[in-house]
Design a protein around this motif. Structure first.
Motif, PDB file in Angstrom:
ATOM      1  N   HIS A  67       0.830  -1.210   0.000  1.00  0.00           N
ATOM      2  CA  HIS A  67       0.000   0.000   0.000  1.00  0.00           C
ATOM      3  C   HIS A  67       0.863   1.258   0.000  1.00  0.00           C
ATOM      4  CE1 HIS A  67      -3.516  -2.489   0.585  1.00  0.00           C
ATOM      5  NE2 HIS A  67      -2.928  -3.070   1.627  1.00  0.00           N
ATOM      6  N   VAL A  68       1.952   1.223   0.726  1.00  0.00           N
ATOM      7  CA  VAL A  68       2.867   2.365   0.748  1.00  0.00           C
ATOM      8  C   VAL A  68       3.507   2.549  -0.624  1.00  0.00           C
ATOM      9  CG1 VAL A  68       5.045   3.210   1.732  1.00  0.00           C
ATOM     10  CG2 VAL A  68       3.308   2.212   3.223  1.00  0.00           C
ATOM     11  N   MET A  69       3.938   1.452  -1.214  1.00  0.00           N
ATOM     12  CA  MET A  69       4.557   1.540  -2.545  1.00  0.00           C
ATOM     13  C   MET A  69       3.555   2.028  -3.584  1.00  0.00           C
ATOM     14  SD  MET A  69       7.716   0.902  -2.237  1.00  0.00           S
ATOM     15  CE  MET A  69       8.158   0.785  -3.950  1.00  0.00           C
ATOM     16  N   GLN A  70       2.317   1.597  -3.479  1.00  0.00           N
ATOM     17  CA  GLN A  70       1.292   2.058  -4.420  1.00  0.00           C
ATOM     18  C   GLN A  70       1.035   3.552  -4.234  1.00  0.00           C
ATOM     19  OE1 GLN A  70      -2.481   0.147  -4.008  1.00  0.00           O
ATOM     20  NE2 GLN A  70      -3.247   0.908  -5.966  1.00  0.00           N
ATOM     21  N   ALA A  71       1.016   4.020  -2.995  1.00  0.00           N
ATOM     22  CA  ALA A  71       0.808   5.451  -2.737  1.00  0.00           C
ATOM     23  C   ALA A  71       1.969   6.270  -3.296  1.00  0.00           C
ATOM     24  CB  ALA A  71       0.656   5.695  -1.240  1.00  0.00           C
ATOM     25  N   VAL A  72       3.185   5.753  -3.162  1.00  0.00           N
ATOM     26  CA  VAL A  72       4.355   6.464  -3.700  1.00  0.00           C
ATOM     27  C   VAL A  72       4.296   6.479  -5.226  1.00  0.00           C
ATOM     28  CG1 VAL A  72       6.867   6.324  -3.959  1.00  0.00           C
ATOM     29  CG2 VAL A  72       5.819   6.021  -1.713  1.00  0.00           C
ATOM     30  N   THR A  73       3.876   5.378  -5.811  1.00  0.00           N
ATOM     31  CA  THR A  73       3.789   5.298  -7.276  1.00  0.00           C
ATOM     32  C   THR A  73       2.732   6.268  -7.802  1.00  0.00           C
ATOM     33  OG1 THR A  73       4.428   2.972  -7.191  1.00  0.00           O
ATOM     34  CG2 THR A  73       3.418   3.730  -9.216  1.00  0.00           C
ATOM     35  N   VAL A  74       1.572   6.308  -7.139  1.00  0.00           N
ATOM     36  CA  VAL A  74       0.514   7.237  -7.563  1.00  0.00           C
ATOM     37  C   VAL A  74       0.954   8.677  -7.339  1.00  0.00           C
ATOM     38  CG1 VAL A  74      -1.828   8.016  -7.031  1.00  0.00           C
ATOM     39  CG2 VAL A  74      -1.336   5.582  -7.236  1.00  0.00           C
ATOM     40  N   GLY A  75       1.665   8.924  -6.244  1.00  0.00           N
ATOM     41  CA  GLY A  75       2.152  10.273  -5.952  1.00  0.00           C
ATOM     42  C   GLY A  75       3.208  10.731  -6.940  1.00  0.00           C
ATOM     43  N   ALA A  76       3.910   9.785  -7.522  1.00  0.00           N
ATOM     44  CA  ALA A  76       4.958  10.124  -8.479  1.00  0.00           C
ATOM     45  C   ALA A  76       4.445  10.107  -9.914  1.00  0.00           C
ATOM     46  CB  ALA A  76       6.124   9.134  -8.332  1.00  0.00           C
ATOM     47  N   ALA A  77       3.133  10.186 -10.081  1.00  0.00           N
ATOM     48  CA  ALA A  77       2.564  10.121 -11.436  1.00  0.00           C
ATOM     49  C   ALA A  77       3.030  11.290 -12.296  1.00  0.00           C
ATOM     50  CB  ALA A  77       1.040  10.113 -11.366  1.00  0.00           C
ATOM     51  N   GLY A  78       3.257  12.419 -11.674  1.00  0.00           N
ATOM     52  CA  GLY A  78       3.703  13.578 -12.439  1.00  0.00           C
ATOM     53  C   GLY A  78       5.204  13.577 -12.642  1.00  0.00           C
ATOM     54  N   PRO A  81       8.408   9.383 -16.240  1.00  0.00           N
ATOM     55  CA  PRO A  81       7.717   8.121 -16.540  1.00  0.00           C
ATOM     56  C   PRO A  81       8.598   6.894 -16.288  1.00  0.00           C
ATOM     57  CG  PRO A  81       7.525   9.637 -18.397  1.00  0.00           C
ATOM     58  CD  PRO A  81       8.432  10.270 -17.386  1.00  0.00           C
ATOM     59  N   GLN A  82       9.883   7.039 -16.506  1.00  0.00           N
ATOM     60  CA  GLN A  82      10.770   5.901 -16.276  1.00  0.00           C
ATOM     61  C   GLN A  82      10.846   5.574 -14.773  1.00  0.00           C
ATOM     62  OE1 GLN A  82      14.750   6.526 -17.689  1.00  0.00           O
ATOM     63  NE2 GLN A  82      15.222   4.337 -17.712  1.00  0.00           N
ATOM     64  N   ALA A  83      10.915   6.574 -13.916  1.00  0.00           N
ATOM     65  CA  ALA A  83      10.939   6.352 -12.464  1.00  0.00           C
ATOM     66  C   ALA A  83       9.619   5.755 -12.000  1.00  0.00           C
ATOM     67  CB  ALA A  83      11.211   7.665 -11.741  1.00  0.00           C
ATOM     68  N   ARG A  84       8.509   6.220 -12.597  1.00  0.00           N
ATOM     69  CA  ARG A  84       7.201   5.668 -12.244  1.00  0.00           C
ATOM     70  C   ARG A  84       7.111   4.196 -12.615  1.00  0.00           C
ATOM     71  NH1 ARG A  84       3.203   8.736 -15.195  1.00  0.00           N
ATOM     72  NH2 ARG A  84       3.688   7.250 -16.802  1.00  0.00           N
ATOM     73  N   ASP A  85       7.676   3.818 -13.751  1.00  0.00           N
ATOM     74  CA  ASP A  85       7.666   2.409 -14.162  1.00  0.00           C
ATOM     75  C   ASP A  85       8.505   1.547 -13.225  1.00  0.00           C
ATOM     76  OD1 ASP A  85       6.032   3.007 -16.275  1.00  0.00           O
ATOM     77  OD2 ASP A  85       7.672   3.109 -17.754  1.00  0.00           O
ATOM     78  N   VAL A  86       9.647   2.068 -12.790  1.00  0.00           N
ATOM     79  CA  VAL A  86      10.506   1.329 -11.858  1.00  0.00           C
ATOM     80  C   VAL A  86       9.780   1.109 -10.538  1.00  0.00           C
ATOM     81  CG1 VAL A  86      12.625   1.472 -10.477  1.00  0.00           C
ATOM     82  CG2 VAL A  86      12.679   2.011 -12.918  1.00  0.00           C
ATOM     83  N   MET A  87       9.122   2.149 -10.014  1.00  0.00           N
ATOM     84  CA  MET A  87       8.407   2.014  -8.744  1.00  0.00           C
ATOM     85  C   MET A  87       7.221   1.065  -8.873  1.00  0.00           C
ATOM     86  SD  MET A  87       8.568   5.663  -6.822  1.00  0.00           S
ATOM     87  CE  MET A  87       8.259   6.778  -8.165  1.00  0.00           C
ATOM     88  N   ALA A  88       6.539   1.097  -9.987  1.00  0.00           N
ATOM     89  CA  ALA A  88       5.423   0.174 -10.214  1.00  0.00           C
ATOM     90  C   ALA A  88       5.928  -1.253 -10.280  1.00  0.00           C
ATOM     91  CB  ALA A  88       4.686   0.543 -11.492  1.00  0.00           C
ATOM     92  N   HIS A  89       7.093  -1.465 -10.897  1.00  0.00           N
ATOM     93  CA  HIS A  89       7.681  -2.804 -10.976  1.00  0.00           C
ATOM     94  C   HIS A  89       8.075  -3.306  -9.584  1.00  0.00           C
ATOM     95  CE1 HIS A  89       9.848  -6.225 -12.508  1.00  0.00           C
ATOM     96  NE2 HIS A  89      10.938  -5.834 -11.836  1.00  0.00           N
ATOM     97  N   VAL A  90       8.662  -2.424  -8.777  1.00  0.00           N
ATOM     98  CA  VAL A  90       9.045  -2.811  -7.410  1.00  0.00           C
ATOM     99  C   VAL A  90       7.802  -3.134  -6.588  1.00  0.00           C
ATOM    100  CG1 VAL A  90      10.053  -1.926  -5.264  1.00  0.00           C
ATOM    101  CG2 VAL A  90      11.236  -1.563  -7.428  1.00  0.00           C
ATOM    102  N   ALA A  91       6.749  -2.342  -6.729  1.00  0.00           N
ATOM    103  CA  ALA A  91       5.517  -2.583  -5.984  1.00  0.00           C
ATOM    104  C   ALA A  91       4.887  -3.921  -6.374  1.00  0.00           C
ATOM    105  CB  ALA A  91       4.534  -1.449  -6.206  1.00  0.00           C
TER     106      ALA A  91
END
Length: 135
Positions: A67-78, A81-91
């Motif tokens: 849930h924390v990783m998902q919140a960070v991924t959603v918060g980093a939507a702006g 895009p490459q960092a957002r993909d990495v965080m989504a993969h980690v989550a």
């Protein structure tokens, strides 16, 4: 002045000592048994008190991490895009359950085991107190 000894008095004294000896042996065996029980219950209590918080913290942390990783991924939507993909993969790489040595582990099972260890610690403390009282 020396008191005369009666022939029956030695016999009575010896028979009363014979009666005390088995009671003394039984009292020692009873104390040893309760001491062993006290040791076992207190040992179980100590182990349970050590492991219960550990399992609770690991279970709660593991359950909250996606849930924390998902919140960070959603918060980093702006963000990038490459960092957002990495965080989504980690989550998505965080497992929901694991099998270790044939035991299925999940966050909820770790939390449940932590509460059961707390109950075991309470039972161990109660039984140790009963053992100490009977000792």
């Amino acid at each position: 002045m020396e008191t005369p000894s009666r022939p029956g008095s030695e016999r009575l004294l010896s028979s009363s000592q014979d009666r005390i000896s088995p009671n003394r042996d039984w009292a020692f065996a009873r104390t040893a048994l309760w001491a062993a029980c006290y040791f076992a219950f207190y040992f179980v209590q100590q182990i349970a008190e050590l492991l219960a918080p550990l399992l609770l913290v690991i279970g709660i942390g593991w359950g909250a991490l996606p849930h924390v990783m998902q919140a960070v991924t959603v918060g980093a939507a702006g963000a990038d895009p490459q960092a957002r993909d990495v965080m989504a993969h980690v989550a998505s790489a965080i497992p929901t359950q694991m099998t270790i040595a044939g035991h299925l582990l999940s966050p909820s099972s770790l939390i449940f085991d932590g509460f059961m260890l707390m109950a075991l610690a309470a039972a161990g403390a109660t039984l140790a107190a009963v053992s100490a009282r009977n000792m």
